[in-house]
Write a protein that holds these residues in place. Structure first.
Motif, PDB file in Angstrom:
ATOM      1  N   TYR A 151       0.805  -1.229   0.188  1.00 32.26           N
ATOM      2  CA  TYR A 151      -0.125   0.239  -0.122  1.00 32.26           C
ATOM      3  C   TYR A 151       0.750   1.406  -0.114  1.00 32.26           C
ATOM      4  N   GLY A 152       1.993   1.338   0.115  1.00 34.20           N
ATOM      5  CA  GLY A 152       3.031   2.324   0.091  1.00 34.20           C
ATOM      6  C   GLY A 152       2.851   3.037  -1.284  1.00 34.20           C
ATOM      7  N   ARG A 153       2.607   2.318  -2.250  1.00 32.40           N
ATOM      8  CA  ARG A 153       2.703   2.968  -3.474  1.00 32.40           C
ATOM      9  C   ARG A 153       1.244   3.724  -3.845  1.00 32.40           C
ATOM     10  N   PHE A 154       0.230   3.428  -3.069  1.00 33.44           N
ATOM     11  CA  PHE A 154      -0.831   4.064  -3.000  1.00 33.44           C
ATOM     12  C   PHE A 154      -0.991   5.208  -1.938  1.00 33.44           C
ATOM     13  N   GLY A 155       0.280   5.682  -1.377  1.00 32.29           N
ATOM     14  CA  GLY A 155       0.201   6.820  -0.408  1.00 32.29           C
ATOM     15  C   GLY A 155       0.006   6.552   0.861  1.00 32.29           C
ATOM     16  N   PHE A 156      -0.319   5.256   1.373  1.00 33.85           N
ATOM     17  CA  PHE A 156      -0.250   4.925   2.609  1.00 33.85           C
ATOM     18  C   PHE A 156       1.050   4.890   3.403  1.00 33.85           C
ATOM     19  N   GLY A 157       0.938   5.172   4.649  1.00 35.65           N
ATOM     20  CA  GLY A 157       2.344   5.041   5.756  1.00 35.65           C
ATOM     21  C   GLY A 157       1.760   4.695   6.999  1.00 35.65           C
ATOM     22  N   ALA A 158       2.678   3.682   7.225  1.00 36.11           N
ATOM     23  CA  ALA A 158       2.534   2.942   8.654  1.00 36.11           C
ATOM     24  C   ALA A 158       2.512   4.062   9.725  1.00 36.11           C
ATOM     25  N   ALA A 159       1.559   4.090  10.693  1.00 41.39           N
ATOM     26  CA  ALA A 159       1.468   5.072  11.429  1.00 41.39           C
ATOM     27  C   ALA A 159       1.223   4.917  12.864  1.00 41.39           C
ATOM     28  N   THR A 160       0.525   3.789  13.216  1.00 41.84           N
ATOM     29  CA  THR A 160       0.644   3.334  14.642  1.00 41.84           C
ATOM     30  C   THR A 160       1.332   1.848  14.692  1.00 41.84           C
ATOM     31  N   PHE A 161       2.010   1.584  15.807  1.00 45.16           N
ATOM     32  CA  PHE A 161       2.751   0.262  16.030  1.00 45.16           C
ATOM     33  C   PHE A 161       2.371  -0.314  17.331  1.00 45.16           C
ATOM     34  N   SER A 162       2.767  -1.697  17.293  1.00 42.44           N
ATOM     35  CA  SER A 162       2.343  -2.431  18.657  1.00 42.44           C
ATOM     36  C   SER A 162       3.623  -3.611  18.673  1.00 42.44           C
ATOM     37  N   ILE A 348       5.208  22.926   3.656  1.00 45.42           N
ATOM     38  CA  ILE A 348       5.592  21.481   3.586  1.00 45.42           C
ATOM     39  C   ILE A 348       5.144  21.344   2.004  1.00 45.42           C
ATOM     40  N   ALA A 349       6.040  20.626   1.129  1.00 47.74           N
ATOM     41  CA  ALA A 349       5.643  20.442  -0.042  1.00 47.74           C
ATOM     42  C   ALA A 349       5.322  18.774  -0.229  1.00 47.74           C
ATOM     43  N   VAL A 350       4.292  18.502  -0.656  1.00 45.34           N
ATOM     44  CA  VAL A 350       3.724  16.917  -0.812  1.00 45.34           C
ATOM     45  C   VAL A 350       3.616  16.657  -2.069  1.00 45.34           C
ATOM     46  N   SER A 351       4.302  15.424  -2.295  1.00 43.67           N
ATOM     47  CA  SER A 351       4.092  14.856  -3.765  1.00 43.67           C
ATOM     48  C   SER A 351       2.950  13.675  -3.483  1.00 43.67           C
ATOM     49  N   ASP A 352       2.394  13.364  -4.719  1.00 46.41           N
ATOM     50  CA  ASP A 352       1.267  12.362  -4.367  1.00 46.41           C
ATOM     51  C   ASP A 352       1.365  11.550  -5.804  1.00 46.41           C
ATOM     52  N   PRO A 353       1.667  10.131  -5.656  1.00 46.77           N
ATOM     53  CA  PRO A 353       1.623   9.386  -7.156  1.00 46.77           C
ATOM     54  C   PRO A 353       0.173   9.340  -7.740  1.00 46.77           C
ATOM     55  N   LEU A 354      -0.865   9.553  -6.757  1.00 42.46           N
ATOM     56  CA  LEU A 354      -1.865   9.498  -7.510  1.00 42.46           C
ATOM     57  C   LEU A 354      -2.589  10.915  -7.586  1.00 42.46           C
ATOM     58  N   ASP A 387       6.981  12.608   0.287  1.00 38.69           N
ATOM     59  CA  ASP A 387       5.834  11.884  -0.250  1.00 38.69           C
ATOM     60  C   ASP A 387       4.730  11.740   0.595  1.00 38.69           C
ATOM     61  N   ILE A 388       3.538  11.592  -0.013  1.00 38.60           N
ATOM     62  CA  ILE A 388       2.241  11.754   0.796  1.00 38.60           C
ATOM     63  C   ILE A 388       2.114  10.517   1.876  1.00 38.60           C
ATOM     64  N   SER A 389       3.067   9.350   1.297  1.00 44.48           N
ATOM     65  CA  SER A 389       2.875   8.314   2.500  1.00 44.48           C
ATOM     66  C   SER A 389       3.854   8.652   3.685  1.00 44.48           C
ATOM     67  N   ALA A 390       4.823   9.644   3.622  1.00 47.93           N
ATOM     68  CA  ALA A 390       5.505   9.871   4.573  1.00 47.93           C
ATOM     69  C   ALA A 390       4.601  10.745   5.684  1.00 47.93           C
TER      70      ALA A 390
END
Length: 437
Positions: A151-162, A348-354, A387-390
């Motif tokens: 899902y990183g290539r669709f702009g998702f980034g891991a946000a919580t951890f356990s 903040i400059a944001v780049s979005d692959p979509l 990037d938007i995922s970040a």
């Protein structure tokens, strides 16, 4: 993607619909979709009752189900009513800190049949859905990912951890203090009434928490096993009571089969509205006869339990997982919605692959309240870029901007700008999500 549309290749049609049921069964469209989803997740063939009960909870969640359907089917193959790819969505509130909440567009039950992979189905499903969600006013999308590379290539980034932990509860286990309150065993069915209320209290005080779907109480009570609505007779439940006699926490657990896991308790769910409840429930688990360890697969990265134990070496971290993945759809709304613990300014400059959220965003925080202005001019300047995922990973403060800068995911024009970004997006508490969907 419009309802009941064709793909460019005309090999597939796409259809979106609300999960539905009649008086005693799932409707035909929902049944076919659920059967395809079960196939994708390697679950047992569902009974009519299973399909009906699943459809009911999906209706409660107001889930939208989308399927990709192969137009031409050879003889004896599964009929065209069953989609070759499934994709479900619904909306639940996300705790963004400081008592604030933001409705999140949740994505679940994503499958593609093996012989229809690498044909762009997932890209078409997720891209059109994210654009639609943004157009409908959703500022963030979220999912729980079983695979970290999709899902990183669709702009998702891991946000919580356990953390996955194993706690030694043999004779040497003890807490350094006695938690206030008491614990009592109850019938697991009690959670049907108690679990939602207690989780609401946990959710309200936990940054990164997502409100739970309708099926959760039956699952944590063992009334509905993980992959089928059948009773799990091994599940036990204990409640914690505060000094006034009010219930402020519960633990759902079971003892694993002795042949393969000698003396091991598995925590299915633990929810607490006070720290005393959390420690008290652990103290109860450690008091169960013939048990030597507890396995818990969803402990907080900052779990205080080892510091409460007389021998913290009995707390073993055996793995770490990412929980919630976030995808920012509207940076202005998302950044203005969350809480802040410091004031300052950064561009903040944001780049979005979509191409959903490209642009430069001026973030200004005063007295904990943010004002965000989008600057889409070609010559717009910025202090930091990513990037938007970040941005999804940074949004709840689960990772520092400095950490992502070291890996090249955040680029800053000056150390001061990076420090400012870190200062603004950081939270004193780490985001924590115990809801999976």
């Amino acid at each position: 993607m419009t309802k009941n549309s064709r793909s460019r290749s005309a090999e597939y049609r796409f259809n979106s619909f609300r999960a539905g049921s009649t008086r005693d069964e799932a409707n035909a469209e929902t049944t076919a979709w659920l059967e395809a989803a079960a196939f994708g997740f390697h679950e047992p063939v569902a009974t009519a009752e299973h399909l009906f009960r699943t459809a009911q909870v999906y209706e409660s969640d107001e889930r939208m189900l989308t399927g990709a359907y192969a137009v031409d089917r050879p003889s004896r193959a599964w009929d065209a009513m069953r989609p070759v790819a499934t994709y479900g969505t619904f909306v639940e509130p996300l705790n963004v800190g400081g008592g604030r909440s933001l409705d999140a567009h949740l994505i679940a039950t994503v499958t593609v049949r093996p012989n229809h992979r690498r044909r762009g189905l997932l890209r078409e499903l997720i891209t059109s859905d994210l654009i639609r969600a943004r157009d409908e006013g959703r500022a963030v999308a979220a999912l729980s990912s079983m695979e970290a590379t999709i899902y990183g290539r669709f702009g998702f980034g891991a946000a919580t951890f356990s953390q996955r932990v194993e706690v030694d509860i043999s004779d040497k286990f003890s807490l350094a203090f006695s938690p206030a309150g008491s614990v009592e065993v109850t019938d697991p069915a009690t959670l049907l009434e108690l679990a939602p209320e207690l989780f609401d209290r946990f959710h309200a005080q936990t940054l990164g928490s997502i409100q739970r779907p309708a099926s959760y109480p039956t699952k944590v009570a063992g009334i509905w096993a993980e992959d089928r609505p059948e009773l799990d007779k091994r599940v036990r439940v204990a409640l914690h009571y505060d000094l006034t006699g009010s219930i402020d926490g519960y633990v759902s657990y079971k003892v694993l089969e002795w042949e393969s896991e000698p003396g091991t308790i598995l925590i299915l769910d633990i929810v607490w509205a006070s720290q005393n409840a959390y420690f008290g429930l652990w103290d109860y688990l450690a008091s169960i006869d013939l048990m030597t360890r507890v396995k818990f697969g969803n402990a907080a990265v900052t779990d205080p339990l080892p510091w409460a134990m007389s021998d913290r070496r009995g707390f073993k971290i055996v793995g770490e997982d990412d929980g919630l993945w976030l995808r920012v759809l509207d940076p202005v709304v998302a950044l203005e919605a969350r809480s802040y613990e410091a004031d300052g300014d950064v561009r903040i400059a944001v780049s979005d692959p979509l191409s959903i959220a490209d642009g430069v965003y001026a973030l200004s925080v005063r007295h904990g309240k943010a004002t965000v202005t989008a600057d889409n001019a070609k010559n717009a300047t910025s202090n930091v870029s990513m990037d938007i995922s970040a941005l999804g990973s940074l949004y709840l403060g689960g990772v520092r901007a400095d950490t992502l800068a070291r890996t090249g995911q955040v680029v800053s024009k000056s150390p001061a700008a990076l420090d400012m970004l870190d200062t603004l997006l950081a939270h004193k508490e780490r985001p924590y999500c115990i809801t999976h969907f």
